[in-house]
Design a protein around this motif. Sequence first.
Motif, PDB file in Angstrom:
ATOM      1  N   ARG A   1      20.974  63.453 -32.713  1.00 42.79           N
ATOM      2  CA  ARG A   1      21.995  64.500 -32.765  1.00 42.79           C
ATOM      3  C   ARG A   1      21.464  65.807 -32.151  1.00 42.79           C
ATOM      4  O   ARG A   1      22.225  66.549 -31.529  1.00 42.79           O
TER       5      ARG A   1
ATOM      6  N   HIS B   1      32.798  66.158 -20.887  1.00 39.25           N
ATOM      7  CA  HIS B   1      32.165  67.389 -20.416  1.00 39.25           C
ATOM      8  C   HIS B   1      33.062  68.608 -20.601  1.00 39.25           C
ATOM      9  O   HIS B   1      34.245  68.572 -20.296  1.00 39.25           O
TER      10      HIS B   1
ATOM     11  N   ARG C   1      29.092  77.070 -30.032  1.00 34.24           N
ATOM     12  CA  ARG C   1      29.151  76.711 -31.446  1.00 34.24           C
ATOM     13  C   ARG C   1      29.010  77.966 -32.306  1.00 34.24           C
ATOM     14  O   ARG C   1      27.945  78.580 -32.332  1.00 34.24           O
TER      15      ARG C   1
ATOM     16  N   ALA D   1      25.093  69.036 -24.871  1.00 34.91           N
ATOM     17  CA  ALA D   1      26.396  69.698 -24.869  1.00 34.91           C
ATOM     18  C   ALA D   1      26.245  71.206 -24.703  1.00 34.91           C
ATOM     19  O   ALA D   1      26.998  71.838 -23.946  1.00 34.91           O
ATOM     20  N   ASP D   2      25.273  71.779 -25.365  1.00 37.80           N
ATOM     21  CA  ASP D   2      25.059  73.230 -25.265  1.00 37.80           C
ATOM     22  C   ASP D   2      24.731  73.630 -23.838  1.00 37.80           C
ATOM     23  O   ASP D   2      25.186  74.660 -23.342  1.00 37.80           O
TER      24      ASP D   2
ATOM     25  N   MET E   1      30.613  64.674 -27.656  1.00 35.47           N
ATOM     26  CA  MET E   1      30.601  64.970 -26.215  1.00 35.47           C
ATOM     27  C   MET E   1      29.515  64.163 -25.510  1.00 35.47           C
ATOM     28  O   MET E   1      29.752  63.518 -24.477  1.00 35.47           O
TER      29      MET E   1
ATOM     30  N   ALA F   1      21.718  65.336 -28.437  1.00 33.74           N
ATOM     31  CA  ALA F   1      23.124  65.435 -28.035  1.00 33.74           C
ATOM     32  C   ALA F   1      23.567  66.889 -27.999  1.00 33.74           C
ATOM     33  O   ALA F   1      24.297  67.321 -27.091  1.00 33.74           O
ATOM     34  N   THR F   2      23.116  67.653 -28.966  1.00 28.99           N
ATOM     35  CA  THR F   2      23.529  69.053 -29.040  1.00 28.99           C
ATOM     36  C   THR F   2      22.964  69.850 -27.872  1.00 28.99           C
ATOM     37  O   THR F   2      23.657  70.691 -27.288  1.00 28.99           O
TER      38      THR F   2
ATOM     39  N   HIS G   1      24.067  66.503 -18.312  1.00 29.36           N
ATOM     40  CA  HIS G   1      24.824  65.254 -18.373  1.00 29.36           C
ATOM     41  C   HIS G   1      23.940  64.038 -18.162  1.00 29.36           C
ATOM     42  O   HIS G   1      23.111  64.011 -17.268  1.00 29.36           O
TER      43      HIS G   1
ATOM     44  N   ALA H   1      29.332  68.305 -30.534  1.00 35.43           N
ATOM     45  CA  ALA H   1      28.365  68.135 -29.439  1.00 35.43           C
ATOM     46  C   ALA H   1      27.968  66.673 -29.304  1.00 35.43           C
ATOM     47  O   ALA H   1      27.825  66.140 -28.190  1.00 35.43           O
TER      48      ALA H   1
ATOM     49  N   LEU I   1      30.493  74.426 -24.155  1.00 37.50           N
ATOM     50  CA  LEU I   1      30.554  74.414 -25.624  1.00 37.50           C
ATOM     51  C   LEU I   1      29.910  75.676 -26.190  1.00 37.50           C
ATOM     52  O   LEU I   1      28.822  76.073 -25.780  1.00 37.50           O
TER      53      LEU I   1
END
Lengths: 648, 648
Positions: free
Chosen positions: A598, B610, B615, A605-606, B604, A601-602, A610, B601, B613
């Motif tokens: 996680r 995509h 938070r 995304a942050d 995603m 993943a964060t 990709h 996230a 983001l």
Amino acid sequence: MNKPLSLSFASEALSEQDLTTLAKLRKQAAADIITSTTISTCGHPGGSLSCLEALVMLYATTNTNPQAPLDPKRDRIIVSNGHITPGVYAVLAAFGFDDRDSFLAHFRHAGSRFGGHVENHVPGVEWNTGNLGQGLSAGTASALAAKLAGNDSKAYVLMGDGEHQKGQISEARRFAVKFKLSNLCALVDLNRLQIGGKTDDVMPTPIAEEYRAAGWNVIELDGHDFKALYGALRKFSLGHVAQPDRPTVLILDTVMGKSVSFMENEHVYHGTTPTKALAQKAFVELGGEDRIDALEAMRKAKSGAEAAPPKRPHFSGPALTVPPAKTYTDKTDNRSAYGNVMKDLAVANNPAGQVPKVLAISCDLEGSVKLSDFKKASPHAFIEAGIQEHHAAAFAGRLSNEGFTVFWSTFGAFAGCEAYNQERLSDYNDATVKVVATHCGLDVGEDGPTHQAIDYISLFSNFFHFEIFVPCDPNQTDRIIRYVAQSKKPAFVAMGRSKIDIVKKPDGTPHWSDDKPFVPGGYDTLREGADGSIIVTGTLTSEAVKAHDKILAESGKRYAVYAVGSLKPFPNAVVREAAKTGKIITLEDHHRDTGLGRIVATVMADEGVHAKLLRLGVAHYSSSGAPADLFRDAGLDAAGVTKAALAF
Amino acid sequence: MNKPLSLSFASEALSEQDLTTLAKLRKQAAADIITSTTISTCGHPGGSLSCLEALVMLYATTNTNPQAPLDPKRDRIIVSNGHITPGVYAVLAAFGFDDRDSFLAHFRHAGSRFGGHVENHVPGVEWNTGNLGQGLSAGTASALAAKLAGNDSKAYVLMGDGEHQKGQISEARRFAVKFKLSNLCALVDLNRLQIGGKTDDVMPTPIAEEYRAAGWNVIELDGHDFKALYGALRKFSLGHVAQPDRPTVLILDTVMGKSVSFMENEHVYHGTTPTKALAQKAFVELGGEDRIDALEAMRKAKSGAEAAPPKRPHFSGPALTVPPAKTYTDKTDNRSAYGNVMKDLAVANNPAGQVPKVLAISCDLEGSVKLSDFKKASPHAFIEAGIQEHHAAAFAGRLSNEGFTVFWSTFGAFAGCEAYNQERLSDYNDATVKVVATHCGLDVGEDGPTHQAIDYISLFSNFFHFEIFVPCDPNQTDRIIRYVAQSKKPAFVAMGRSKIDIVKKPDGTPHWSDDKPFVPGGYDTLREGADGSIIVTGTLTSEAVKAHDKILAESGKRYAVYAVGSLKPFPNAVVREAAKTGKIITLEDHHRDTGLGRIVATVMADEGVHAKLLRLGVAHYSSSGAPADLFRDAGLDAAGVTKAALAF
């Protein structure tokens, strides 16, 4: 400002002048309780008034100094019933620890330091409490710290009666007897009321009997009688108690809301504040001045000393001698590597006959957590706390702010899961404790799911101060422990149970073998590859390396392998690097939805990084069996990772 | 198979024939303890042998039936010292509850049901334990459940002596006295040893004195003497005790490793198993047969009844009448909406004079968590557990598997942070408990950071069964609570403290106003927009709607607003939908790194969705003040969100 009254125990009784001063101080503080809670329109006046004489007497008779509130030889006053801030802040202001009007105007005011529960932003407050039942554990730490340091300071812990329903208090009580904490004095505000009404209705608790059964010295007295308070504190202080090598409790017979007629014995005033009209009535009864309007104007204008932002005192352990790193070449368990560093630290820092610098605490798992060599090398620095993890966690946290470097070790299921809230409070107290948890993950094996802590990254990620390390092999363990020993930050270190392979370079030499200090927030590239990446932490690292070989052998594809031993701070760069291969597999002996995967993943995304992501971890309850079998069943061994990679 | 021995308490003493049978059963079980632990090469033989007579006597004298192991009127035998599986499984096998050879061959074998700590995969096991100190709480639940249901079944809790260091036991002890659990019998295996050595060295614990202080009936006896055990259990069973309305404890004077010469009084045998050579010596002493080789072959071949995968019995509460939803139009606190549903449930399901179906538990916060109306409507279904959250959580978990729908409510800091490990064990027991936490997040306001639970999503995400709901306004609260009342799954529901705005449609009517049942895993589109999206949960939902308006007014940009009240299961579709706008802001009254934002996230990254983001959540410790001020200071109110969106 000096203290308005400073009493020694030289005389047997209080003088008339002392009594007059005490009464005056009490009266002013009572009015301040009314003022502050009326202005804030919330807070806890009832209990503040029931233990007010005790508070006044404590600051009058103890070695506490507003000029040097952190003098190492001071007596410690820990307020466990943390909601009685109006009383505590009123008395601290009266004794010169902080500014009275700032408190009165800005109690429970966003951004001020005068919070709803006691916090050490305010000089004189030793330990932030509020969650009940933890203060006595903190008090045992201060008392034991004084004994270890060889000074004669005492620890006083003020507690509520309702609070005594919390089981942790029974643990702390036992600990205090085992360690002969004769310099520990608990004071119980027995006002017989709690939020829900009469304590006897909510949950009958035979407090005095419980202390007697535990073997404490028990003194029962009128908590509103200064003479009785002086006499009892004097007995404790001079050791004039039935069992001089035991802790003492003063059970104070009190009245909630004492001295304000409409509040007395009314449980609603546990957490209800007076209207302005009632406040005026109280001022008349108490002989206090009504300054509410002026103070409210201050509050609105945000003026006064509150401008100084809340800031904790600085804590740190002593400077340590940390011997150079060791390098393992054969299969070893991380916990043995930990134990060896601890032995090194004991030998280097805890010579016999001197005050030890490094302390280690166990909860009946000394052998399992590999602290036996530490204990052998410095028995005076080893503390066995029994199967009492709530107490041990709070105790360890406080002890780490008393001038020692403190390690606490037990299984992950207890250090994290069981003692989570105690760790949370330690974090908020800026404790510097090092919590080293062994037997984490499925790697605890045959002990089964009740013992399989698969949430340690998740849990400690909720804290703002703790660093989190999950070492990838014994060599990294060695270096991480040497780092945390010197760090001023609190740390959580999670390791498994089993002997695991040494992580090696492609040339067959150990990956971590030099003397370079461990740097939090870094990562290690174990294998290069362009077809995909594995980001791994902890116990499964060597499986990831084996998977690299297997994937290559079975498909000709090269997966890069990145080891992350530092989960917090996290090396975001590893994600950017891994993403270049287009595919990322995360691998951890942890719940797959709440740990490394996680976090990766964060970061993706942050940062808008990709790549395809596959998160491997524990996806359902496992069973009881050999770790290798459990990893196989969960698809987390080299074969499972290879299979997943080939299907990815 | 029927039980080999079934004793009533009609006769005052055991017959010689009974004694012979008991001795035979004991001998076989002892040999099976040796066999199983020798084959598994790990496990806990010492304590299994010290309480073996007690185990045999319990299954012989209680209303327990291998043909109907879940008969509602059965007596409950809860093993709190969960590590003594070799003894428990041996006795259960002897009494016909499971297959003996499967146990012997597959003890602690990955994938088998015979785990290292007791688990209710094995018929006859009532409650999975292993983390010490929780069993007595579970026992109080079974005992109280019997009283509530009006049947005369009894609850027996077997405990270790080292275990008594755990504070939670003191909480359970108090609770049992308050609720007059005369049908509760604790048995303490006082073998005076624990992992680390003598209990008196590790942590002296005056067990009998503690029970006496708590007001229990205390009977001390020789735990290896069947006659004494029969006599004491008979006294308890017939109510021939000093205080017939109180619980009873039997303190069993025992010897670790009893009857195997090399194990007796050797603490290493707490968790060490014999070699094959030593096992043979034990078989000679016990008169048991050495079948190790044959059983090892079974283990290797994975043959035997172990093939049946571990599977729990099914638990669920009774069918409930759930009155239709309410709709609020004015500012209301979620907890009042919760309280109103609870009142509805009480009126519909708990008529006076009948067995209640819905039970509610409070920890001295009945008024704060809005259970007063429930209590008024059905006082017989309301349980005040005092400031004892560890006990209450374990108690509530067990109670939910005893045929009731059980709600437990307290502040988030206690329901989640403090009782985390107890909830974890409830989850692993497939409990169906509904934990409704109020005062979560910064919204707890003036109580300050010690009370600001900002980790509730994170914590309960670690469990495999609990659903997690964070209602977005009082109307959604109403519907979520009506859903969880009927659900067979355990649920955690988190809400704040304050009165909050009703979430409304653009036409000004409440967003949630119809009778459509709440569906887990869904989400709500509150505002349409194509310039960006806000995904929000909980208390801050109306701030997100206000931010939509503000962003539009200040920049002409339209942000979609999506409300997610269901965090687990999570509606991944909302992320795909929101990503279409190119920008996603997540908003939560929760730690920004461990809650909604991190889930979004992860979706995603997992799904390759995509978008930019941002938070928003709690990024550092807050202070003590009005929630609106704290949200403002943390940038989480409409103004803060607008500012962030405009800069995004």
